[in-house]
Structures are given as C-alpha cells and as structure tokens.
Design a protein around this motif. Structure first.
Motif, PDB file in Angstrom:
ATOM      1  N   ASP A   1      -9.313   5.086 -11.172  1.00 42.47           N
ATOM      2  CA  ASP A   1      -9.807   5.299  -9.812  1.00 42.47           C
ATOM      3  C   ASP A   1      -9.370   6.659  -9.283  1.00 42.47           C
ATOM      4  O   ASP A   1      -8.240   7.112  -9.530  1.00 42.47           O
ATOM      5  CB  ASP A   1      -9.293   4.209  -8.879  1.00 42.47           C
ATOM      6  CG  ASP A   1      -9.985   2.876  -9.098  1.00 42.47           C
ATOM      7  OD1 ASP A   1     -10.939   2.831  -9.892  1.00 42.47           O
ATOM      8  OD2 ASP A   1      -9.559   1.877  -8.484  1.00 42.47           O
ATOM      9  N   LEU A   2     -10.255   7.310  -8.540  1.00 38.39           N
ATOM     10  CA  LEU A   2      -9.926   8.581  -7.901  1.00 38.39           C
ATOM     11  C   LEU A   2      -9.256   8.291  -6.558  1.00 38.39           C
ATOM     12  O   LEU A   2      -9.822   7.602  -5.705  1.00 38.39           O
ATOM     13  CB  LEU A   2     -11.189   9.409  -7.682  1.00 38.39           C
ATOM     14  CG  LEU A   2     -11.006  10.779  -7.010  1.00 38.39           C
ATOM     15  CD1 LEU A   2     -10.157  11.696  -7.890  1.00 38.39           C
ATOM     16  CD2 LEU A   2     -12.365  11.410  -6.714  1.00 38.39           C
ATOM     17  N   VAL A   3      -8.043   8.784  -6.377  1.00 38.50           N
ATOM     18  CA  VAL A   3      -7.294   8.573  -5.135  1.00 38.50           C
ATOM     19  C   VAL A   3      -6.934   9.923  -4.530  1.00 38.50           C
ATOM     20  O   VAL A   3      -6.909  10.946  -5.204  1.00 38.50           O
ATOM     21  CB  VAL A   3      -6.017   7.743  -5.387  1.00 38.50           C
ATOM     22  CG1 VAL A   3      -6.364   6.325  -5.832  1.00 38.50           C
ATOM     23  CG2 VAL A   3      -5.116   8.412  -6.423  1.00 38.50           C
ATOM     24  N   GLY A   4      -6.662   9.912  -3.225  1.00 42.09           N
ATOM     25  CA  GLY A   4      -6.337  11.160  -2.540  1.00 42.09           C
ATOM     26  C   GLY A   4      -6.314  10.953  -1.043  1.00 42.09           C
ATOM     27  O   GLY A   4      -6.145   9.828  -0.567  1.00 42.09           O
ATOM     28  N   PRO A   5      -6.528  12.020  -0.277  1.00 47.46           N
ATOM     29  CA  PRO A   5      -6.455  11.925   1.191  1.00 47.46           C
ATOM     30  C   PRO A   5      -7.388  10.882   1.797  1.00 47.46           C
ATOM     31  O   PRO A   5      -7.067  10.240   2.782  1.00 47.46           O
ATOM     32  CB  PRO A   5      -6.838  13.339   1.640  1.00 47.46           C
ATOM     33  CG  PRO A   5      -6.489  14.219   0.481  1.00 47.46           C
ATOM     34  CD  PRO A   5      -6.747  13.403  -0.741  1.00 47.46           C
ATOM     35  N   GLY A   6      -8.559  10.675   1.219  1.00 43.33           N
ATOM     36  CA  GLY A   6      -9.500   9.706   1.774  1.00 43.33           C
ATOM     37  C   GLY A   6      -9.586   8.412   1.001  1.00 43.33           C
ATOM     38  O   GLY A   6     -10.370   7.528   1.345  1.00 43.33           O
ATOM     39  N   ALA A   7      -8.780   8.295  -0.051  1.00 43.52           N
ATOM     40  CA  ALA A   7      -8.823   7.112  -0.915  1.00 43.52           C
ATOM     41  C   ALA A   7      -7.396   6.669  -1.218  1.00 43.52           C
ATOM     42  O   ALA A   7      -6.730   7.258  -2.067  1.00 43.52           O
ATOM     43  CB  ALA A   7      -9.584   7.415  -2.200  1.00 43.52           C
ATOM     44  N   PRO A   8      -6.894   5.643  -0.532  1.00 46.16           N
ATOM     45  CA  PRO A   8      -5.496   5.232  -0.687  1.00 46.16           C
ATOM     46  C   PRO A   8      -5.215   4.536  -2.009  1.00 46.16           C
ATOM     47  O   PRO A   8      -6.120   4.028  -2.680  1.00 46.16           O
ATOM     48  CB  PRO A   8      -5.281   4.274   0.486  1.00 46.16           C
ATOM     49  CG  PRO A   8      -6.634   3.718   0.763  1.00 46.16           C
ATOM     50  CD  PRO A   8      -7.601   4.824   0.464  1.00 46.16           C
ATOM     51  N   LEU A   9      -3.937   4.502  -2.373  1.00 46.82           N
ATOM     52  CA  LEU A   9      -3.478   3.735  -3.529  1.00 46.82           C
ATOM     53  C   LEU A   9      -3.572   2.243  -3.248  1.00 46.82           C
ATOM     54  O   LEU A   9      -3.749   1.429  -4.155  1.00 46.82           O
ATOM     55  CB  LEU A   9      -2.032   4.100  -3.866  1.00 46.82           C
ATOM     56  CG  LEU A   9      -1.764   5.537  -4.294  1.00 46.82           C
ATOM     57  CD1 LEU A   9      -0.268   5.813  -4.301  1.00 46.82           C
ATOM     58  CD2 LEU A   9      -2.368   5.796  -5.677  1.00 46.82           C
ATOM     59  N   GLY A  10      -3.415   1.893  -1.977  1.00 49.23           N
ATOM     60  CA  GLY A  10      -3.466   0.501  -1.568  1.00 49.23           C
ATOM     61  C   GLY A  10      -3.143   0.384  -0.097  1.00 49.23           C
ATOM     62  O   GLY A  10      -2.940   1.398   0.596  1.00 49.23           O
ATOM     63  N   VAL A  11      -3.102  -0.835   0.387  1.00 46.46           N
ATOM     64  CA  VAL A  11      -2.816  -1.107   1.791  1.00 46.46           C
ATOM     65  C   VAL A  11      -1.655  -2.097   1.874  1.00 46.46           C
ATOM     66  O   VAL A  11      -1.660  -3.124   1.194  1.00 46.46           O
ATOM     67  CB  VAL A  11      -4.044  -1.682   2.513  1.00 46.46           C
ATOM     68  CG1 VAL A  11      -3.719  -1.998   3.975  1.00 46.46           C
ATOM     69  CG2 VAL A  11      -5.214  -0.706   2.431  1.00 46.46           C
ATOM     70  N   VAL A  12      -0.656  -1.776   2.711  1.00 47.32           N
ATOM     71  CA  VAL A  12       0.517  -2.628   2.892  1.00 47.32           C
ATOM     72  C   VAL A  12       0.305  -3.533   4.104  1.00 47.32           C
ATOM     73  O   VAL A  12      -0.126  -3.078   5.163  1.00 47.32           O
ATOM     74  CB  VAL A  12       1.792  -1.781   3.104  1.00 47.32           C
ATOM     75  CG1 VAL A  12       2.977  -2.664   3.492  1.00 47.32           C
ATOM     76  CG2 VAL A  12       2.116  -0.991   1.836  1.00 47.32           C
ATOM     77  N   HIS A  13       0.622  -4.813   3.934  1.00 39.25           N
ATOM     78  CA  HIS A  13       0.601  -5.793   5.035  1.00 39.25           C
ATOM     79  C   HIS A  13       2.034  -6.265   5.241  1.00 39.25           C
ATOM     80  O   HIS A  13       2.613  -6.885   4.348  1.00 39.25           O
ATOM     81  CB  HIS A  13      -0.303  -6.977   4.684  1.00 39.25           C
ATOM     82  CG  HIS A  13      -1.730  -6.596   4.463  1.00 39.25           C
ATOM     83  ND1 HIS A  13      -2.737  -6.944   5.346  1.00 39.25           N
ATOM     84  CD2 HIS A  13      -2.333  -5.890   3.465  1.00 39.25           C
ATOM     85  CE1 HIS A  13      -3.888  -6.469   4.894  1.00 39.25           C
ATOM     86  NE2 HIS A  13      -3.671  -5.835   3.754  1.00 39.25           N
ATOM     87  N   ALA A  14       2.606  -5.958   6.413  1.00 39.24           N
ATOM     88  CA  ALA A  14       4.032  -6.212   6.638  1.00 39.24           C
ATOM     89  C   ALA A  14       4.286  -6.817   8.011  1.00 39.24           C
ATOM     90  O   ALA A  14       3.398  -6.840   8.880  1.00 39.24           O
ATOM     91  CB  ALA A  14       4.818  -4.906   6.493  1.00 39.24           C
ATOM     92  N   ARG A  15       5.517  -7.286   8.208  1.00 43.40           N
ATOM     93  CA  ARG A  15       5.925  -7.851   9.496  1.00 43.40           C
ATOM     94  C   ARG A  15       6.385  -6.790  10.480  1.00 43.40           C
ATOM     95  O   ARG A  15       6.307  -6.977  11.701  1.00 43.40           O
ATOM     96  CB  ARG A  15       7.055  -8.869   9.286  1.00 43.40           C
ATOM     97  CG  ARG A  15       6.593 -10.197   8.735  1.00 43.40           C
ATOM     98  CD  ARG A  15       5.758 -10.949   9.748  1.00 43.40           C
ATOM     99  NE  ARG A  15       5.097 -12.126   9.144  1.00 43.40           N
ATOM    100  CZ  ARG A  15       4.194 -12.853   9.756  1.00 43.40           C
ATOM    101  NH1 ARG A  15       3.795 -12.543  10.967  1.00 43.40           N
ATOM    102  NH2 ARG A  15       3.654 -13.890   9.149  1.00 43.40           N
ATOM    103  N   ASP A  16       6.889  -5.655   9.963  1.00 45.68           N
ATOM    104  CA  ASP A  16       7.363  -4.594  10.848  1.00 45.68           C
ATOM    105  C   ASP A  16       7.189  -3.252  10.159  1.00 45.68           C
ATOM    106  O   ASP A  16       6.935  -3.172   8.951  1.00 45.68           O
ATOM    107  CB  ASP A  16       8.823  -4.824  11.244  1.00 45.68           C
ATOM    108  CG  ASP A  16       9.746  -4.971  10.047  1.00 45.68           C
ATOM    109  OD1 ASP A  16       9.940  -3.975   9.327  1.00 45.68           O
ATOM    110  OD2 ASP A  16      10.258  -6.088   9.814  1.00 45.68           O
ATOM    111  N   ALA A  17       7.352  -2.185  10.956  1.00 50.58           N
ATOM    112  CA  ALA A  17       7.101  -0.836  10.454  1.00 50.58           C
ATOM    113  C   ALA A  17       8.098  -0.422   9.384  1.00 50.58           C
ATOM    114  O   ALA A  17       7.744   0.267   8.420  1.00 50.58           O
ATOM    115  CB  ALA A  17       7.133   0.159  11.609  1.00 50.58           C
ATOM    116  N   ALA A  18       9.348  -0.848   9.511  1.00 56.11           N
ATOM    117  CA  ALA A  18      10.383  -0.442   8.561  1.00 56.11           C
ATOM    118  C   ALA A  18      10.109  -0.985   7.166  1.00 56.11           C
ATOM    119  O   ALA A  18      10.164  -0.243   6.167  1.00 56.11           O
ATOM    120  CB  ALA A  18      11.756  -0.905   9.053  1.00 56.11           C
ATOM    121  N   THR A  19       9.806  -2.282   7.064  1.00 56.77           N
ATOM    122  CA  THR A  19       9.526  -2.852   5.751  1.00 56.77           C
ATOM    123  C   THR A  19       8.200  -2.328   5.201  1.00 56.77           C
ATOM    124  O   THR A  19       8.030  -2.185   3.986  1.00 56.77           O
ATOM    125  CB  THR A  19       9.483  -4.393   5.812  1.00 56.77           C
ATOM    126  OG1 THR A  19       8.551  -4.808   6.830  1.00 56.77           O
ATOM    127  CG2 THR A  19      10.845  -4.961   6.121  1.00 56.77           C
TER     128      THR A  19
END
Length: 297
Positions: A246-264
């Motif tokens: 897959d081509l990744v970069g500024p407009g194509a993320p490696l993935g998306v994080v789903h978390a309970r808070d900003a720190a984690t």
C-alpha cells in the motif's frame, strides 16, 4: 448447534480444569513456549469436548506465537501426532501471519469488520481465503465434501451468497445477543472517544509489517491483557491498517487509533509507526496465505 448450525462459546472452569493451573506454572517458570507443554494445553480442551474431528490453524510470522517456520511446523506436527494418537482425526494448516487478515485489531473493531464481510459490505480476500481453507477441511472431516478444494469452494459460496450471515445471526440471537446485530452493528458495538489517524514520517510503499508490535499497541490501549486479571476494553484498537504494497504518506495513513484518551492514543500511534517499514519502491512478493498442511483424513 443443532438448532442454529454453529456456536461460538468460551471455555468453562469445568472443562480441562488442570490446564489453567499448569499454564500458571508455565508462566512463572518461563516455559510457556515449551513444545511438550503447549501441545497438551491446546489439545486437552479439544479432547475433553469429545470432538469427532479437529482442524487447527497454526500461525507463522511476526504476529504468531511461534514466528519461526521451523518451530511452527514442529508444533503442528506435535499437535497432529498426539491428537490422532488419542483417537481424534486432526489436520493442521500453517498460515501466514506477517500481515493482518483484516485491516483491524481490537475486539469491537474486528467484530464489526467480520460482520461487514459476512453481510457483503466489505471484501477481505485474506480473511475469506483462510476461512474457506479451514472450513473446507472441516467439510471433508464431516464427509460433506470429497476434498478440501471442493469444501473451500462451498464455504466461499456460503459466505458470498449470504447463507453464513443468516446462520451467524441465528446463533447470536440464540446465545442471548441482539437479533438485529447484522443489520445495525454500529449502533450496538462500543466506540472509543478518541480517534486519530497515524501518518508515516514520509511517503512510500509498505514493504513489511511487524504484527507483534501492532498487537502490543492494542494491549497498551487496553484491548488485551498483560495479567490474567486485567479487564479488557472492547472499544479500543486499530483499524484502517495499511497492507503490504500500500502507498502511504501525508494523505494516506498507516492506520487509525481508537483510544480512551489522548495520551494512550499517542503512545499507540508511536507503536504503529514503529511496526511499519516504508520504502520508496516495492517489489510485489506477497507470501502465500497457506504455507503448509500437516496430517491426513
């Protein structure tokens, strides 16, 4: 099982109760990876349940318990030899775990994507391929297909034609779950409040993924256990994960994080970046999904 066609259940304390105690001893004596202890731990529950046949999925790669092919092959051979010796016909498939079967990791996120695949809303070739291979073997074991290839084709037809989704929905309802899970999973499964995309440092192609590092990122978010007593947060995890090539970069993320808070979330994002190797060029060389087969019916 007789009423719906299948059942996905958990082990009870009454099924092979000694295994839990032995596993605790393995944990504190650093013998978790000992082949002669892994084999009875895995098979004790299967043998106690009184199965007529067993198909095992032995993973190989960075996301596997035994990432080395030689070690995984030895485990598969041990499992098949002991199980058949105990009167349980068994086949083991060695399958690739150097990249994810679906672009997600985390309890609710994985369930949501699996439901989307069953409902025909998402195409996941790797998940469909491994499911068909394992299910095809089961049809042979149950004398419902003459060979594994024919069985795999029938499994694919059941999934793509919607029959599998109908059986799954009946099972969820019979086990006390919502009757409309297939129709509206988004309103029934939990969501994490913090969602952030993870971008690489530069643009390029994904040439390798460390699946173990991604798994540890999910654990750090609370989606897995460090100790047996730890609670599990079903809402957290990763999705939109980039795959090999897959081509990744500024407009194509490696993935998306789903978390309970900003720190984690930020800590998980750091781990996701560390799990990927991104390079300017990529030579298509995907490893086979099905690496080997051990045992015969």
């Amino acid at each position: 099982v007789k009423g719906t066609g299948c059942a996905i259940i958990g082990q009870t304390d009454e099924l092979a109760p000694a295994d839990r105690r032995i596993y605790a001893i393995r944990d504190v004596t650093a013998t978790v990876e000992t082949l002669d202890l892994i084999t009875p731990s895995i098979l004790s529950k299967k043998l106690a349940a009184g199965l007529d046949a067993l198909v095992l999925d032995v993973k190989v790669g960075s996301g596997a318990f035994l990432p080395d092919l030689e070690a995984a092959d030895a485990l598969a051979d041990s499992l098949v030899t002991v199980a058949t010796g105990a009167g349980l016909p068994t086949v083991a498939l060695l399958t690739d775990m150097d990249s994810a079967l679906i672009p997600a990791a985390g309890n609710a996120l994985e369930v949501r994507l699996a439901i989307d695949v069953l409902a025909g809303r998402l195409v996941a070739p790797r998940l469909l391929g491994i499911t068909a291979a394992l299910g095809g073997e089961m049809l042979v074991a149950g004398r419902l297909a003459p060979d594994a290839d024919t069985g795999a084709q029938r499994i694919e037809e059941a999934i793509l034609g919607g029959a599998a989704a109908e059986v799954f929905a009946r099972m969820v309802s019979a086990l006390g779950g919502p009757a409309d899970l297939m129709e509206r999973p988004d309103s029934l499964l939990p969501y994490a409040p913090v969602v952030i995309p993870v971008y690489p440092e530069g643009q390029g192609f994904v040439t390798a993924t460390d699946m173990r590092t991604l798994g540890l990122a999910v654990i750090a978010l609370g989606g897995g256990r460090v100790r047996p007593t730890d609670p599990i947060d079903p809402a957290v995890g990763l999705d939109g994960l980039a795959g090999l090539g897959d081509l990744v970069g500024p407009g194509a993320p490696l993935g998306v994080v789903h978390a309970r808070d900003a720190a984690t979330a930020e800590e998980a994002a750091r781990r996701v970046r560390a799990a990927y190797r991104v390079e300017a060029e990529w030579e298509p060389a995907r490893p086979p999904l099905l690496i080997d087969r051990v045992g015969t019916w």
